[in-house]
Design an enzyme around this catalytic site. Structure first.
Site, PDB file in Angstrom:
ATOM      1  N   ASP A 205      17.296  35.019  42.863  1.00 12.03           N
ATOM      2  CA  ASP A 205      18.144  35.104  41.659  1.00 12.03           C
ATOM      3  C   ASP A 205      17.723  36.278  40.785  1.00 12.03           C
ATOM      4  O   ASP A 205      18.560  36.945  40.167  1.00 12.03           O
ATOM      5  CB  ASP A 205      18.166  33.785  40.862  1.00 12.03           C
TER       6      ASP A 205
ATOM      7  N   ASP B 142      23.653  37.579  52.840  1.00 16.06           N
ATOM      8  CA  ASP B 142      25.103  37.563  52.689  1.00 16.06           C
ATOM      9  C   ASP B 142      25.469  37.795  51.220  1.00 16.06           C
ATOM     10  O   ASP B 142      26.267  38.664  50.875  1.00 16.06           O
ATOM     11  CB  ASP B 142      25.614  36.193  53.165  1.00 16.06           C
TER      12      ASP B 142
END
Ligand code: NAD
Length: 424
Positions: free
Chosen positions: A286, A310
């Site tokens: 994150d 991804d």
């Protein structure tokens, strides 16, 4: 014009192997490239027949301008997807797999996956057949309109692991006997608490292997060292998924201690890498997503697991205008297949308006893989010059217009010709 060139051998009742070319050889995971390598291409579905000849036109021009005829790709069409189904009844014929294997390196347009026919994705089948364990996506701004200010700060290569993680499809749906069995085992044998696994759970298994991780990390580190990149980040939520993403990060640091890398990969967070060195750092996923937006220049290479890779590669691509502007390579133990990152765009197919850049830049990336770096540079320079002069397909023009900049609109093939003309 693309397919009309003499060095393009189209499929006709079968794959045509040209006498004028030689196959690339693969020895101990390294490729040996002849001057006239046979390169198979899959045209692709939807906009494939428009963007693939555009790519061939540009790549041919770059090679010709660099080597003046002493090197030349021999392009051989192999079938997959809609065209294969029409001609052979199969979406991925064995002939295509055999030829791709013999040729070692190839390139493809997008392939559609028919919905509701139980058809499996050809892309996954190819990935499995060749064990393409790293998906490599270089994201570099070339002058197009973008959603962020100062996009010149974006120049990062994402290495996404391609054969592991939740993509393995080990899933048990809520309410099934299988889910019940797995749950009973975890509660009964493994000491898992009932609060973590209520009766109605569905379960997806997230495997992560040391072997698969380390070969991927080695590939990324070798790339970083060979291309003079400096800061390599390995990402993951190791604080939450210790056995998988945490292990992935630890294994990456173990690779850095292997004899091949020990003196070249520094892991002291306070130290700066010297000449011929890279620095390996770990970043929580994150945090990386934030950093990419706030300080995109901070990292040169990102090593990621399959799922995180991804997310991260799409975010990175979006910073410079979207996946239409980035190339992609699927690379395994020497075998490589380069491809456009977008899909088949059936909604605009046949109109001559598709943007050919993703597959064209994938062609340039393939040239780099062959060791023909000068030709690749010529393509990058020509694309940059086209943006400086504000020309492009409708999506490129629309991007400029949103920023109040006038631009000249061209069709797919006109744009490819415009790029080719700028190669000198
Ligand atoms: P898509 O990328 O085909 O289209 C999304 C949107 O982007 C559409 O509006 C399309 O017109 C536009 N677009 C895409 N490429 C463009 C280009 N080069 N120039 C201009 N506009 C472009 O995604 P989708 O609609 O989700 O997928 C369509 C099909 O493609 C599906 O069958 C999917 O499985 C397949 N697909 C294949 C690949 C691949 O082969 N690597 C990748 C993604 C999707």
């Amino acid at each position: 014009m693309g397919y009309e060139a003499q060095n393009v051998f189209l499929w006709e009742e079968g794959v045509k192997t040209p006498q004028s070319g030689e196959f690339i050889k693969l020895k101990d995971g390294k490729i040996e490239v002849p001057d006239r390598p046979i390169i198979p291409f899959i045209e692709g579905d939807g906009i494939g027949p428009e963007i693939t000849p555009a790519m061939i036109l540009v790549v041919n021009k770059a090679v010709e301008k660099t080597y003046g005829g002493s090197k030349e790709i021999q392009w051989v069409e192999v079938l997959a997807g809609d065209k294969a189904e029409e001609n052979t009844g199969e979406r991925l014929p064995q002939e295509t797999l055999d030829f791709l294997k013999e040729a070692v390196v190839g390139i493809k347009g997008p392939l559609g996956t028919p919905v509701g026919k139980g058809a499996r994705s050809i892309n996954s089948a190819l990935r499995r057949a060749f064990d393409f364990y790293s998906a490599v996506r270089p994201v570099q701004w070339m002058g197009q309109a973008t959603p962020i200010p100062n996009p010149g700060r974006v120049d990062v290569v994402v290495f996404r692991e391609n054969t592991d993680d939740v993509y393995m499809g080990i899933e048990f749906f809520s309410g099934t006997d299988e889910a019940k069995k797995v749950r009973d085992f975890l509660l009964g044998e493994m000491g898992v608490k009932e609060s973590a696994l209520p009766e109605d759970v569905g379960i997806t298994v997230k495997p992560m292997s040391e072997f698969k991780t380390k070969r991927h990390v080695r590939k990324a580190l070798r790339y970083a060292l060979e291309s003079g990149r400096k800061t390599v980040a390995v990402i993951g939520k190791g604080n939450i998924m210790k056995a998988t993403e945490g292990a992935f990060i630890n294994w990456a640091f173990e690779v850095a201690q292997e004899p091949e890398f020990k003196d070249k990969v520094i892991t002291d967070p306070e130290a700066e890498p010297g000449d011929g060195q890279v620095k390996l750092v770990k970043v929580i996923t994150d945090q990386m997503l934030m950093q990419l937006v706030l300080r995109p220049e901070a990292y040169d290479v990102i090593i990621a697991q399959n799922l995180n890779g991804d997310y991260v590669s799409d975010l990175a691509a979006s910073l410079i205008g979207g996946p239409g502007f980035v190339p992609s390579g699927n690379i395994g133990g020497g075998y490589a297949l380069f491809e456009s990152t977008h899909g088949t765009a059936y909604d605009i197919a046949g109109q001559g308006i598709a943007n050919p850049l993703s597959i064209t830049l994938s062609g340039a990336m393939m040239l780099e893989y062959l060791g023909w770096k000068e030709s690749a540079e010529k393509i990058y320079d020509a694309v940059k010059s086209s943006f400086e002069d504000r020309v492009g397909t409708p999506d490129i023009v629309a991007g400029f217009k949103r920023q109040g900049i006038e631009a000249r609109q061209l069709s797919t093939m006109e744009y490819a010709q415009e790029i080719a003309q700028r190669i000198n």
